[in-house]
Every structure is written in C-alpha cells, then in structure tokens.
Scaffold this active site. Structure first.
Site, PDB file in Angstrom:
ATOM      1  N   SER A 105       3.489  -7.658   6.457  1.00 12.40           N
ATOM      2  CA  SER A 105       3.589  -8.455   5.232  1.00 12.40           C
ATOM      3  C   SER A 105       4.620  -9.577   5.388  1.00 12.40           C
ATOM      4  CB  SER A 105       3.920  -7.540   4.057  1.00 12.40           C
ATOM      5  OG  SER A 105       3.673  -8.178   2.828  1.00 12.40           O
ATOM      6  N   ASP A 109      -2.714  -6.274   2.747  1.00 10.84           N
ATOM      7  CA  ASP A 109      -1.287  -6.158   3.053  1.00 10.84           C
ATOM      8  C   ASP A 109      -0.968  -4.963   3.961  1.00 10.84           C
ATOM      9  OD1 ASP A 109       1.523  -5.807   2.835  1.00 10.84           O
ATOM     10  OD2 ASP A 109       1.489  -6.907   0.939  1.00 10.84           O
TER      11      ASP A 109
END
Length: 311
Positions: A88, A202
C-alpha cells in the site's frame, strides 16, 4: 479476516465521509496513462547474491510519510538496503526509493505532493470505488527514471491482495506503476485493478507488513516498518460505532502482529491515530519515522556485525 480492509481499520463511516467531502469540494480528473501491460507477468529476475538487508515498508495511507524518516536514518548510519518490499503506502515509497536509491530524492518528490497528486475523481456510475487511480500512476511515471521492475537498480517486491482468492499476490516483474496502484487500491475508495487476469486490491488488506515476502529471499536481516495506529481513547465504547471501531482496531492489531512474524528488527513510528487520508501531518509522520528508526540503529548495526560506535 481475509477481507478486512483499510476502510474499516479506523472507522468505516468517518473515512468514507471524509473522502466524499474532499471529492465534493475539489474533485479532479486524470488521464489514463499509456502503459503497456502484458497479459501475464514477465519472468522474475533472480537475485544473484544473497541480500544483506531487506526493508519492509508497511501500509498506512498518509502515515506512509514515516517511511521517509526511516530511509533517512538508515542512510545516515550507512545501513545498506538491498531489497525493498512494500504494501500500500509502503509500495509508493518503496517504488520511488528502489528507483532513485536516495532518501533525499524520495523526500523531495513526496513532501511537496498533495492529495490530488495521488488521487483523481472516478465516474460515480462506474462500480468499484470513488477514485480511478490514474493520477497515482501518472505521479509515478513523472518521477521515476525507469518503468519496469527489471530496470530498477534495487530489488522491489510489491504486495497486493487478490480479491477473488483472498490471498497475497506479490508482484516483482512487469510495469511498476500498475503494481503500485493495485497495492494501494483501498477497498471502496479506489477501484480494484485488473492485472494479469486478476482483480487486485490494497496489499494491506491481508498483509500490512509483508515480512514473509522478504524472507523468501533469505536476507541476513529483515527490517520491518509498522504504521499501525493507536486507539484514540482507552475508554470503554458505548455507541454502536464505538464498538465497531474498537473491534476493527483489535483485528488490525492482530493482523499486523501476524504479518510481522519473521522480522529481525521492527520499527514502529509513533503515528498516533492519524486518518489515512489526512496529509496535513506528513512532516510529523516523517519525523516520527526518523526518531523511531534512529533508536533502532544500534540494534541493526549489532545484528550486521558492525563495530560498536559507542566505544
């Protein structure tokens, strides 16, 4: 647990409200970059020699600015980083650093950037998220010297989550920008990324600090940076949202603990309970990373067999 995502790590409703407010006030669009993405990932280049140090940069949204301070502390102490693994926000910092190999260059790229340097406004009629992600790709293309993993001077691995299988999907070949976008695709906020026949979101959903990906390369030392937040209050929650927030905090902490297993050194900057989209505190995050990393330098030097500077 496999599908726990960042939109519930703090408070689901407050995060979405914040995002909608920002978009409503200052919405912007971005042009889709022209990136040649193969249908299957290219072969991964093998690491020729055993890496000394692998640096794992965890997820955390705007708290990712703490990673800049960690990079500075390591450079100051002349600690080599041979492999960077990012999830991320950590994938954004990691990609830039693997490209330019310099804390200062990475700092100079990221510190002036604002929300709309990373985000854009999606067509609300399209399902999947409020942000397309083109702006993040354009940001990387504008500031990176190379385009693909095999061109990077430093080994880079990016963690994403396969939305269909719920498993970690590491990317270490092909174009870098789409991989970073996939790793940063916060569920409900950024549209999932179709890449290599998969639907990716993510990396922090399942592996906030992907130490296991670094361990596969058998480095001498794995340094992990966790950006897990602290609870805003220790009071017993009484409202429904308060109970939900506390439950999500507990799950986040547990998931982070699991992902950190196998790290030789864990750096935990004091990031408080900063909202993952709030860039107003990016300098404070950077300084928190710098302070936390400097405290760990003596331990790192000892584990690497460096001379004790205190003598």
């Amino acid at each position: 647990m496999n599908y726990m995502n960042k939109s519930i790590q703090v408070n689901v409703l407050s995060r979405l409200f914040f995002l909608l407010l920002v978009i409503g006030l200052t919405g912007c669009a971005a042009t889709q970059p022209n990136i040649d993405v193969p249908s299957v990932p290219p072969p991964v280049q093998k690491v020729k020699t055993q890496p000394r140090v692998a640096l794992v940069l965890g997820s955390g949204g705007s708290r990712g600015y703490a990673h800049l301070g960690v990079l500075q502390a390591l450079e100051e102490a002349h600690i080599p980083v041979d492999v960077v693994v990012g999830s991320s926000a950590g994938s954004i910092v990691g990609a830039l650093y693997a490209d330019n190999q310099s804390f200062k260059k990475t700092y100079d790229i990221m510190m002036p950037a604002g929300f709309w340097d990373y985000a854009d406004f999606a067509n609300l009629s399209e399902p999947g998220g409020l942000i397309k992600g083109y702006q993040l790709e354009n940001f990387l293309l504008a500031h990176m010297q190379v385009r693909s993993f095999d061109q990077l001077p430093k080994k880079l691995i990016i963690a994403t989550t396969d939305l269909k299988t719920g498993k970690v999907y590491p990317i270490e070949s092909g174009p870098v920008a789409p991989a970073v976008l996939a790793s940063s695709a916060i569920p409900g906020a950024i549209k999932p990324v179709k890449l290599y026949g998969r639907l990716l979101i993510d990396g922090g959903v399942i592996n906030p600090v992907p130490v296991d990906l670094a361990r596969k390369l058998h480095p001498r030392l794995v340094i992990a940076v966790s950006l897990s937040t602290k609870k805003a209050t220790d009071k017993t929650p009484t409202s429904a949202l308060g109970v939900l927030d506390s439950a999500m905090y507990i799950m986040d902490q547990r998931l982070t603990e699991i992902s950190l297993k196998g790290a030789d050194v864990v750096i935990k900057p004091e990031v408080g309970d900063i909202n993952f989209l709030d860039l107003r505190n990016k300098r404070e995050m950077y300084l928190a990373g710098l302070s936390a990393a400097r405290k760990k330098i003596p331990v790192i030097r000892k584990l690497l067999g460096y001379p004790d500077k205190t003598r």
